[in-house]
Structures are given as C-alpha cells and as structure tokens.
Design a protein around this motif. Sequence first.
Motif, PDB file in Angstrom:
ATOM      1  N   GLU A  16     -10.517   7.899  -3.547  1.00  0.00           N
ATOM      2  CA  GLU A  16      -9.489   7.368  -4.609  1.00  0.00           C
ATOM      3  C   GLU A  16      -8.783   8.486  -5.457  1.00  0.00           C
ATOM      4  O   GLU A  16      -7.723   8.462  -5.868  1.00  0.00           O
ATOM      5  N   LEU A  17      -9.654   9.525  -5.509  1.00  0.00           N
ATOM      6  CA  LEU A  17      -9.023  10.809  -6.076  1.00  0.00           C
ATOM      7  C   LEU A  17      -8.486  11.673  -4.935  1.00  0.00           C
ATOM      8  O   LEU A  17      -7.335  12.131  -5.270  1.00  0.00           O
ATOM      9  N   ALA A  18      -9.001  11.784  -3.857  1.00  0.00           N
ATOM     10  CA  ALA A  18      -8.489  12.904  -2.544  1.00  0.00           C
ATOM     11  C   ALA A  18      -7.197  12.432  -2.265  1.00  0.00           C
ATOM     12  O   ALA A  18      -6.373  13.367  -2.168  1.00  0.00           O
ATOM     13  N   GLU A  19      -6.946  11.058  -2.017  1.00  0.00           N
ATOM     14  CA  GLU A  19      -5.683  10.518  -1.647  1.00  0.00           C
ATOM     15  C   GLU A  19      -4.569  10.858  -2.370  1.00  0.00           C
ATOM     16  O   GLU A  19      -3.361  11.553  -2.013  1.00  0.00           O
ATOM     17  N   PRO A  20      -4.521  10.362  -3.781  1.00  0.00           N
ATOM     18  CA  PRO A  20      -3.548  11.007  -4.606  1.00  0.00           C
ATOM     19  C   PRO A  20      -3.321  12.643  -4.706  1.00  0.00           C
ATOM     20  O   PRO A  20      -2.124  12.824  -4.887  1.00  0.00           O
ATOM     21  N   VAL A  21      -4.350  13.235  -4.903  1.00  0.00           N
ATOM     22  CA  VAL A  21      -4.261  14.614  -5.148  1.00  0.00           C
ATOM     23  C   VAL A  21      -3.340  15.239  -3.944  1.00  0.00           C
ATOM     24  O   VAL A  21      -2.429  15.936  -4.062  1.00  0.00           O
ATOM     25  N   GLY A 140      -3.343 -11.039  -4.558  1.00  0.00           N
ATOM     26  CA  GLY A 140      -4.214 -10.501  -3.419  1.00  0.00           C
ATOM     27  C   GLY A 140      -3.661  -9.663  -2.073  1.00  0.00           C
ATOM     28  O   GLY A 140      -3.520  -9.964  -1.094  1.00  0.00           O
ATOM     29  N   GLN A 141      -3.334  -8.308  -2.808  1.00  0.00           N
ATOM     30  CA  GLN A 141      -2.719  -7.477  -1.841  1.00  0.00           C
ATOM     31  C   GLN A 141      -3.512  -6.189  -2.175  1.00  0.00           C
ATOM     32  O   GLN A 141      -3.772  -5.896  -3.249  1.00  0.00           O
ATOM     33  N   PRO A 142      -3.244  -5.437  -1.218  1.00  0.00           N
ATOM     34  CA  PRO A 142      -4.050  -3.731  -1.590  1.00  0.00           C
ATOM     35  C   PRO A 142      -3.627  -3.172  -2.611  1.00  0.00           C
ATOM     36  O   PRO A 142      -4.095  -2.435  -3.327  1.00  0.00           O
ATOM     37  N   VAL A 143      -2.203  -3.250  -2.541  1.00  0.00           N
ATOM     38  CA  VAL A 143      -1.572  -2.226  -3.533  1.00  0.00           C
ATOM     39  C   VAL A 143      -0.243  -2.956  -4.148  1.00  0.00           C
ATOM     40  O   VAL A 143       0.478  -3.897  -3.450  1.00  0.00           O
ATOM     41  N   VAL A 144      -0.223  -3.040  -5.558  1.00  0.00           N
ATOM     42  CA  VAL A 144       0.773  -3.883  -6.312  1.00  0.00           C
ATOM     43  C   VAL A 144       1.610  -3.108  -7.175  1.00  0.00           C
ATOM     44  O   VAL A 144       1.046  -2.367  -7.998  1.00  0.00           O
ATOM     45  N   VAL A 150       1.416   0.601 -11.241  1.00  0.00           N
ATOM     46  CA  VAL A 150       0.900   0.511  -9.832  1.00  0.00           C
ATOM     47  C   VAL A 150      -0.536   0.467  -9.700  1.00  0.00           C
ATOM     48  O   VAL A 150      -1.174   1.038 -10.518  1.00  0.00           O
ATOM     49  N   THR A 151      -1.111  -0.711  -8.946  1.00  0.00           N
ATOM     50  CA  THR A 151      -2.639  -1.058  -8.977  1.00  0.00           C
ATOM     51  C   THR A 151      -3.004  -1.199  -7.548  1.00  0.00           C
ATOM     52  O   THR A 151      -2.385  -1.624  -6.766  1.00  0.00           O
ATOM     53  N   ALA A 152      -4.013  -0.815  -7.268  1.00  0.00           N
ATOM     54  CA  ALA A 152      -4.515  -0.932  -5.942  1.00  0.00           C
ATOM     55  C   ALA A 152      -6.119  -1.581  -5.954  1.00  0.00           C
ATOM     56  O   ALA A 152      -6.632  -1.315  -6.893  1.00  0.00           O
ATOM     57  N   ASN A 153      -6.499  -2.173  -4.759  1.00  0.00           N
ATOM     58  CA  ASN A 153      -7.900  -2.748  -4.903  1.00  0.00           C
ATOM     59  C   ASN A 153      -9.103  -2.090  -4.453  1.00  0.00           C
ATOM     60  O   ASN A 153     -10.122  -2.668  -4.515  1.00  0.00           O
ATOM     61  N   GLY A 154      -8.911  -0.785  -3.906  1.00  0.00           N
ATOM     62  CA  GLY A 154      -9.986  -0.198  -3.533  1.00  0.00           C
ATOM     63  C   GLY A 154      -9.833   1.017  -2.809  1.00  0.00           C
ATOM     64  O   GLY A 154      -8.736   1.507  -2.297  1.00  0.00           O
ATOM     65  N   PRO A 155     -11.056   1.942  -1.997  1.00  0.00           N
ATOM     66  CA  PRO A 155     -10.924   2.876  -1.347  1.00  0.00           C
ATOM     67  C   PRO A 155      -9.968   2.817  -0.018  1.00  0.00           C
ATOM     68  O   PRO A 155      -9.098   3.639   0.083  1.00  0.00           O
ATOM     69  N   LEU A 156     -10.064   1.592   0.422  1.00  0.00           N
ATOM     70  CA  LEU A 156      -9.309   1.415   1.676  1.00  0.00           C
ATOM     71  C   LEU A 156      -7.713   1.485   1.488  1.00  0.00           C
ATOM     72  O   LEU A 156      -7.039   1.825   2.344  1.00  0.00           O
ATOM     73  N   ALA A 157      -7.203   1.178   0.166  1.00  0.00           N
ATOM     74  CA  ALA A 157      -6.041   1.188  -0.031  1.00  0.00           C
ATOM     75  C   ALA A 157      -5.544   2.609  -0.804  1.00  0.00           C
ATOM     76  O   ALA A 157      -4.434   2.863  -1.168  1.00  0.00           O
ATOM     77  N   ALA A 158      -6.280   3.767  -0.781  1.00  0.00           N
ATOM     78  CA  ALA A 158      -6.054   4.717  -1.434  1.00  0.00           C
ATOM     79  C   ALA A 158      -4.747   5.486  -0.879  1.00  0.00           C
ATOM     80  O   ALA A 158      -3.983   6.167  -1.891  1.00  0.00           O
TER      81      ALA A 158
END
Length: 174
Positions: A16-21, A140-144, A150-158
């Motif tokens: 969740e840090l690596a993908e945004p970086v 109930g979506q991975p990214v909103v 912007v919010t997301a529900n976890g590592p699979l949505a990173a």
Amino acid sequence: MKVVIAIAPEKYRDEELAEPVAALNSAGIAFDIASTRPGTCTGMLGGKTLAGISFDDVDPKNYKGLIIIGGSGSPAHLWEDDMLTGLARYFHETGKVVAAICLAPVVLARAGILKQKKATVYDSPVAVMEMKKGKAVLVGQPVVTDGRIVTANGPLAAKDFAAAVVKELKDEFW
C-alpha cells in the motif's frame, strides 16, 4: 507539486506504500514520508522505510495532497493521532487531495470529512463501525473517489488506488 505520505511507524502495509510511491515517481510527483516520529518504519511484510519527518513537522501549505497508508499498525498509531486527523481536515478544507487505504480511511472518518461522502475501508467490524460513526456512505468497491477524497479497501486495490490518487493530483479542474 509535492504530496505527503503518512505511515504508521510499524506494521504499515508494504504494498500500500510501494504502489503509490511507484505511481508518484512515474508521474514525476515529489513526496515526503511522515510518521508519528521520524526514522525507520517497518512494514507488515518486513519492508523498511525512512520517515523523513513527523506529522508535527508537516507544513500542509507545502503539499498538494495527503496519502495515508493502511495496515495493522493504523489503529494503534494513526486512528487517534490528533496531528494527523488535523492535517486531514486541513487538506480537505483547503481543497487538496486526501487519500487513505485499507484501515486508514478511519482517520478521515474521525477527522469528520467523510460525512455523506462515498468511501470504502478494509472490511473489519471495528473499521466499518468507525466509518459509520463518521457518517461515511460505504460503497462495496475496491477504490472510491468522492470529490477530492480517494479511499481504497486494502492491498489488492493498492495499484488502482495509486492511479486514482495520481489522477486527482493531476486533475487541473481543481
């Protein structure tokens, strides 16, 4: 353009840090990493990251956005951090991008900026309860994305979270 990335000093979620970086680097957007204290922070998967500044040292006027990284360290280190919730509130009130993933959207709920806003969070009973207390409209979506939030529900949505954040940062409409 520069953003600040907030992480817990321990047990932040590595991807969740690596993908945004990676997305910020690819887009040519500078960033600083902040935590409750400056120094080495440890991820849930064993990664190490240097937080160059503490939340107390962040001058929000120098940044266009705030990205809060989740992980199991979020409840213990981020949810009740008054400086971080104050930063989130300031960024939102001044029309800047505010983003949070996994368990970190609770910080936004506690900052009072998710009232009647569409959002998502990692599906844990305590996190969902906190989001409802903050009057978030859970989707109930991975990214909103709702406005500049912007919010997301976890590592699979990173990866998709990172792309959505970069899109908001680059949106000249704002």
